[in-house]
Design a protein around this motif. Structure first.
Motif, PDB file in Angstrom:
ATOM      1  N   THR A 122      42.656  40.116  48.231  1.00 21.44           N
ATOM      2  CA  THR A 122      42.055  38.954  48.893  1.00 21.44           C
ATOM      3  C   THR A 122      43.019  38.215  49.813  1.00 21.44           C
ATOM      4  O   THR A 122      42.617  37.270  50.488  1.00 21.44           O
ATOM      5  N   CYS A 183      35.399  35.589  52.035  1.00 19.08           N
ATOM      6  CA  CYS A 183      35.366  36.318  50.763  1.00 19.08           C
ATOM      7  C   CYS A 183      33.981  36.257  50.128  1.00 19.08           C
ATOM      8  O   CYS A 183      33.270  35.257  50.275  1.00 19.08           O
ATOM      9  N   TYR A 185      32.355  36.190  46.462  1.00 18.06           N
ATOM     10  CA  TYR A 185      32.661  35.956  45.051  1.00 18.06           C
ATOM     11  C   TYR A 185      31.510  36.475  44.197  1.00 18.06           C
ATOM     12  O   TYR A 185      30.338  36.258  44.499  1.00 18.06           O
ATOM     13  N   GLN A 204      35.169  36.354  37.106  1.00 18.18           N
ATOM     14  CA  GLN A 204      34.907  36.135  38.526  1.00 18.18           C
ATOM     15  C   GLN A 204      35.694  37.146  39.339  1.00 18.18           C
ATOM     16  O   GLN A 204      36.914  37.237  39.216  1.00 18.18           O
ATOM     17  N   HIS A 205      34.976  37.909  40.142  1.00 18.75           N
ATOM     18  CA  HIS A 205      35.589  38.889  41.028  1.00 18.75           C
ATOM     19  C   HIS A 205      35.466  38.391  42.462  1.00 18.75           C
ATOM     20  O   HIS A 205      34.577  37.606  42.783  1.00 18.75           O
ATOM     21  N   CYS A 206      36.348  38.875  43.324  1.00 20.63           N
ATOM     22  CA  CYS A 206      36.343  38.430  44.713  1.00 20.63           C
ATOM     23  C   CYS A 206      36.713  39.601  45.613  1.00 20.63           C
ATOM     24  O   CYS A 206      37.657  40.346  45.310  1.00 20.63           O
TER      25      CYS A 206
END
Length: 252
Positions: A122, A183, A185, A204-206
């Motif tokens: 990220t 991004c 999320y 939580q993924h991004c």
């Protein structure tokens, strides 16, 4: 009350394979080999970068490649090692390393980074560092093969909710795209069966929405002499609304 957020794949690792049975690893491997054959390249050693639970690593090893799998998640690598332990011969060897600090004892002839793993970097500077590390980890004539979720796809996920389930797990994905951060999320609620009860966890993924032209520029800056871009598992160039695209970058 919502559970405390875990690191990406900390709890999802144990349910990952059961929730991703729709991923056609064999078709991705076939496309990888099609690109190799088209270029007349026959690698013997392959690094599976961000290998996850090792499904592609195992397939590559079964095809006769000598395989190293690298991932930052110890939980995913535990699942990968269990798969490798079941192999009668030529199992992959796994290491725990982040992409941007990749270090190998000796270079390999091909590196793959699949299933939009690169989007998980990220910070753009980490992506640039990864390209330099990958270049160093390749033998001359080697190929770096990877895919991304395109910006069009990630922006299109904004506000969407996805459900995945099997007999042991129930997973809810909620996606939100942040234009300022560029991004997407994913809030992931995972419920796993524990006897008569269900245990809930949250991750939580991004994913960063990388511009393909910028990636090509960074690859060339890292030293790659030739860069090709493809649509989703096709040798034709990506279309304007492509959801996933592939890159093949060659080291002279």
């Amino acid at each position: 009350m919502s559970p405390e957020a875990r690191e990406p794949y900390e709890t999802l690792a144990g349910a990952y394979d059961g929730l991703t049975t729709d991923v056609d690893y064999a078709a991705v491997l076939q496309f990888f080999e099609t690109v190799l054959q088209r270029a007349g390249h026959s690698p013997k050693t392959v690094l599976d970068l961000a290998c996850g639970t090792g499904s592609m690593s195992v397939l590559l090893a079964e095809r006769g490649y000598r395989v190293i799998g690298a991932d930052i998640s110890e939980e995913m690598l535990t699942a990968a090692a269990q798969k490798a332990a079941a192999m009668a011969e030529n199992p992959p060897f796994f290491i725990c390393q982040p992409m941007q600090r990749l270090t190998l004892p000796e270079p390999v002839e091909a590196i793959v980074c699949l299933l939009d793993s690169l989007n998980y970097l990220t910070e753009p500077e980490d992506c640039r560092k990864t390209f330099h590390r990958v270049w160093r980890a390749l033998r001359p004539g080697g190929m770096f093969f990877f895919d991304i979720n395109t910006p069009q796809k990630l922006r299109g996920l904004d506000g969407q909710v996805f459900l995945d389930e099997n007999n042991e797990s129930y997973c809810v994905w909620r996606a939100e795209f942040d234009e300022e951060e560029n991004c997407c999320y994913y809030g992931i609620d995972l419920f796993r069966r524990r006897g008569a009860l269900w245990a809930r966890s949250f991750e939580q993924h991004c994913e960063y929405a990388y511009d393909p032209d910028t990636l090509e520029q960074w690859l060339r800056e890292a030293g790659f002499a030739r860069v090709e871009c493809f649509g989703d598992r096709t040798l034709t160039p990506p279309g304007p609304d492509e959801q996933r695209m592939y890159f093949a970058a060659w080291k002279e």
